[in-house]
Structures are given as C-alpha cells and as structure tokens.
Scaffold this motif. Structure first.
Motif, short mmCIF file in Angstrom:
data_model
loop_
_atom_site.label_atom_id
_atom_site.label_comp_id
_atom_site.label_asym_id
_atom_site.label_seq_id
_atom_site.Cartn_x
_atom_site.Cartn_y
_atom_site.Cartn_z
N VAL A 136 0.84 -1.20 0.00
CA VAL A 136 0.00 0.00 0.00
C VAL A 136 0.87 1.25 0.00
O VAL A 136 1.83 1.35 0.77
CB VAL A 136 -0.94 0.01 1.23
CG1 VAL A 136 -1.85 1.23 1.22
CG2 VAL A 136 -1.78 -1.26 1.28
N LEU A 137 0.52 2.19 -0.88
CA LEU A 137 1.18 3.49 -0.93
C LEU A 137 0.24 4.53 -0.33
O LEU A 137 -0.93 4.62 -0.69
CB LEU A 137 1.51 3.87 -2.38
CG LEU A 137 2.16 5.24 -2.59
CD1 LEU A 137 3.55 5.26 -1.99
CD2 LEU A 137 2.21 5.59 -4.07
N PRO A 160 -0.02 -3.16 7.51
CA PRO A 160 1.34 -3.67 7.27
C PRO A 160 1.77 -3.45 5.81
O PRO A 160 0.94 -3.35 4.91
CB PRO A 160 1.22 -5.16 7.58
CG PRO A 160 -0.06 -5.31 8.34
CD PRO A 160 -0.95 -4.22 7.86
N ASN A 161 3.07 -3.37 5.62
CA ASN A 161 3.66 -3.21 4.28
C ASN A 161 3.12 -1.96 3.58
O ASN A 161 2.78 -1.99 2.39
CB ASN A 161 3.41 -4.46 3.42
CG ASN A 161 4.39 -4.56 2.27
OD1 ASN A 161 5.43 -3.91 2.26
ND2 ASN A 161 4.05 -5.38 1.28
N SER A 162 3.00 -0.86 4.33
CA SER A 162 2.56 0.40 3.74
C SER A 162 3.72 1.39 3.71
O SER A 162 4.58 1.38 4.60
CB SER A 162 1.39 0.99 4.55
OG SER A 162 1.75 1.16 5.90
N THR A 185 -0.33 -2.46 -4.73
CA THR A 185 -1.66 -3.02 -4.97
C THR A 185 -2.77 -2.02 -4.63
O THR A 185 -3.89 -2.17 -5.12
CB THR A 185 -1.88 -4.29 -4.15
OG1 THR A 185 -1.69 -3.98 -2.75
CG2 THR A 185 -0.90 -5.37 -4.56
N SER A 186 -2.47 -1.02 -3.79
CA SER A 186 -3.48 -0.03 -3.40
C SER A 186 -2.81 1.31 -3.16
O SER A 186 -1.62 1.38 -2.81
CB SER A 186 -4.22 -0.45 -2.13
OG SER A 186 -4.92 -1.65 -2.33
N LEU A 187 -3.61 2.36 -3.32
CA LEU A 187 -3.16 3.73 -3.06
C LEU A 187 -4.18 4.41 -2.16
O LEU A 187 -5.39 4.37 -2.44
CB LEU A 187 -3.01 4.50 -4.38
CG LEU A 187 -2.74 6.01 -4.28
CD1 LEU A 187 -1.40 6.28 -3.62
CD2 LEU A 187 -2.79 6.66 -5.66
N ILE A 188 -3.72 5.02 -1.08
CA ILE A 188 -4.60 5.74 -0.15
C ILE A 188 -4.18 7.21 -0.15
O ILE A 188 -3.01 7.53 0.07
CB ILE A 188 -4.50 5.17 1.28
CG1 ILE A 188 -5.00 3.72 1.30
CG2 ILE A 188 -5.31 6.00 2.25
CD1 ILE A 188 -4.87 3.05 2.65
N VAL A 189 -5.15 8.10 -0.39
CA VAL A 189 -4.90 9.54 -0.39
C VAL A 189 -5.70 10.14 0.77
O VAL A 189 -6.91 9.97 0.84
CB VAL A 189 -5.33 10.20 -1.72
CG1 VAL A 189 -4.98 11.68 -1.71
CG2 VAL A 189 -4.68 9.49 -2.90
N VAL A 190 -5.01 10.84 1.67
CA VAL A 190 -5.63 11.48 2.82
C VAL A 190 -5.82 12.96 2.52
O VAL A 190 -4.86 13.65 2.20
CB VAL A 190 -4.77 11.30 4.09
CG1 VAL A 190 -5.42 11.99 5.28
CG2 VAL A 190 -4.55 9.83 4.39
#
Length: 369
Positions: A136-137, A160-162, A185-190
């Motif tokens: 995860v990014l 984990p693994n971010s 595998t995933s992208l999270i934008v805050v």
C-alpha cells in the motif's frame, strides 16, 4: 334591584343536578391540567442562566426518577408472575432505525452462486487468495497540515507493508503511475480541510476500483487515556455487517489492504463495523491477564487459590468513516470518471436528472488534483 339580580345569578348557576356533579368536576380537572401544561415553562424560555440550569436539572431529575419507577414496576410485575407460575409480560423492544429498516433486495445470501462467481473474477481475488502480497502506498493532498501527518503515521502502523510518499505538487495521475510501476496493490490519499483529515480516497491498482469516503471523529493514540501500543505483528481483520452487494464490494476492498495470514501471537485486532451506512473503525490490542482469587476453606490454615484468564482490550486508535460518497469502477481520473455508486446528496446540479444506481460518465473538477 340590579345588585340583587347579580348576586342571585351565581346561586342559580351553581344549582347542578346531582347526577352531573362528577362530570362537572372531571371537566374542571381536565381544564386545569390543560392549563398547567400550557403554563409549563421550558428552560429555553428563561433568560437567566442560573435559573435555566436549575430548572433543567430539576426536569432531568424528575425524568430519571420516573424512568426508575417504571423500571421498578416492570421488574416487580415479572417477579410476581414468576411466583404465581404465570407467563411474564413481554419484554418491550425499543424502536430503532435498524429494526424498522425496510428489507433490502440487494442483501447477499449464502447460496448466491452469482456472487461467488463474481468474487473469483473481481480485482481483489489475487490479493485475497494470497497470490500477491498487498503493498500500500499512502500519500496526501497538496496542502497537508495539522493532524494529517499524525493520522498518516497511525495508518502506517495499522496497515502492514505500507509506504508513505510525499505528494508535493504532483498530480494524482502521476502518483498512480508511480505506484503502478512499483507494483503497489493499493493507493490511499488522505485529504485535510482546515488542518483536520476529512476525506479518504482508496484506489485499487492497477485497474481500480476507487472509493471516496468522508471521515469524522478521529481520535489518535495519544488522545486516548491508558492506550495500548501497536506491535509489528500482522493484525486480525474483523468486518461486520457488510451484507449488501455494495457493502460486500467495499468490504473486499478494505480486506485487500491487509495480509490474509494474521499473526495471532501479536493479539492485534482491526475492526470495521458498518452500521446505518457509517463505518466505525477500531484498532485494539487484547491482553489475557491472570488474576488470582483466594478461597478460604473450613480449615483456617489451608487456603486455595484459583487463577482465571480474562481478556481485556486496550484501544489504540478510533475513527468513524462517515459515509461512502462515490465508488468508481476504474482507477480515479480527474476528468473522466466511470461511476458505480454515488450518494444522492453529493450529486452536483448538472447530474440531477441522472439515476444514482446506473453507471454514468461525466466531467468533474477534482479536489485531489
């Protein structure tokens, strides 16, 4: 003569037939009760602060005592029925939004073969079947300040693994390409607003989907009294009440952020609880404490001790994911977006004629860049 007539008139009116005396009294009592209700002063009508708070406390005490009295009467009725061997009165069920909710046709069933076939072909299948390790990014909006960095630090400890990458002035499309090239595998934008995290964008890579959530009531670890500390173990994931088709899809998307082989030795639990379309997030660490209780026997000299294992929870982080606003079918693009779901109250005026349950394509200016 006029005075005498006036004096005699009340005497003639007061002569009521003997049978109607009770009815007259009841009418007078009813009128008096109505007058008392009309004359009841509310605390909001009092301008003096001390008087207002005093009346509010008095009304609160009366309400509490009345509630206690009704509870006592109910318990006495149940005890009386048990003594007489009769059936106790039915327990009253409170009327809530959950038990008065209309039945939903999209609720998933255990024998739904179409749903299971869709699970084998969706975007999260490779991660959930452990063919690919989730990576995860995490990034932010262009202007990140306030509690945003602290929230990102909590997210990196939860997932984990971010990995965190500073956004800078890059467009979101370039960040997506960067994540694709490095096998995320995933992208999270805050997103932060007024120095407070208020939205979350979760993008599944490489082909989507994209979910946009509103955030509220964020409580970080440092703000919780007697909080626990996270470990490096992989957490156990608990998903509650994701029962509809849309909820099932959102639940699988959240599940794809976490590894599917938790370390139970770490005693870490990450919970996502869906209630009335609000997702409540909790990060716990449970502890088994051994407590010794001494039991005195008949012989005063001999004493025995028993040990009991009781689980206790320590809250690490608390958050309310307010509502799902949009769910895009593909990777988020700030110009052309293919939408699978969007919440009606967030629809712009130009889209008011479109149906919210159908996929639509439209032009949109992005707050994410």
């Amino acid at each position: 003569m006029a005075k005498e007539k006036k004096r005699k008139q009340p005497a003639s009116d007061s002569a009521v037939p003997p049978g109607d005396e009770g009815e007259g009294r009841r009418d007078r009592k009813g009128k008096k009760a109505k007058k008392d209700k009309a004359e009841a002063i509310l605390p909001s009508q009092i301008k003096n602060k001390d008087k207002r708070s005093e009346l509010h406390a008095k009304l609160k005490r009366e309400k509490k005592s009345e509630k206690r009295k009704l509870s006592r009467e109910r318990s006495q009725a149940i005890r009386r029925a048990e003594e007489l061997g009769e059936q106790p009165p039915e327990r009253q069920v409170p009327r809530t939004i959950e038990n008065t909710r209309e039945p939903d046709e999209t609720v998933c069933r255990p024998d739904d073969q179409e749903l299971f076939a869709g699970n084998d072909a969706d975007e999260f299948n490779a991660v959930l079947k452990q063919h690919i390790i989730p990576k995860v990014l995490i990034t932010t909006c262009r202007f990140n300040s306030g509690r945003g960095p602290a929230f990102i630090e909590e997210l990196m400890q939860v997932i984990p693994n971010s990995h965190y990458v500073k956004r800078g002035t890059y467009e979101l499309k370039k960040i997506v390409d960067y994540a694709k090239n490095r096998d995320f595998t995933s992208l999270i934008v805050v997103h932060t607003n007024r120095r407070e995290p208020d939205a979350l964008l979760i993008i599944g890579l490489p082909d989507g989907p994209t979910a946009h959530f509103k955030l509220s009531k964020l409580v970080l670890r440092k703000d919780i009294k007697n909080h626990g500390n996270p470990t490096s173990h992989k957490p156990e994931l608990v998903l509650n009440n994701f029962t509809t088709r849309l909820g099932h899809r959102v639940g699988r998307m959240i599940q794809s952020l976490f590894p599917q082989d938790p370390n139970f030795r770490g005693r870490r639990v990450v919970t996502f609880h869906n209630q009335r379309d609000y997702i409540f997030f909790r990060h716990h660490r449970y502890i088994f404490e051994t407590k010794e209780s001494k039991v005195a026997s008949k012989d005063k000299k001999a004493k025995t001790s028993e040990s009991k294992r009781q689980p206790e929870k320590q809250v690490i982080c608390r958050l309310q994911v307010r509502q799902l606003i949009t769910l895009h079918q593909r990777v988020y693009d700030s110009f052309t977006v293919s939408i699978f779901f969007f919440k009606k109250e967030y629809v712009r005026a130009t889209l008011s004629t479109m149906y919210h349950h159908l996929p639509v394509t439209f032009l949109k200016t992005s707050i994410w860049g």
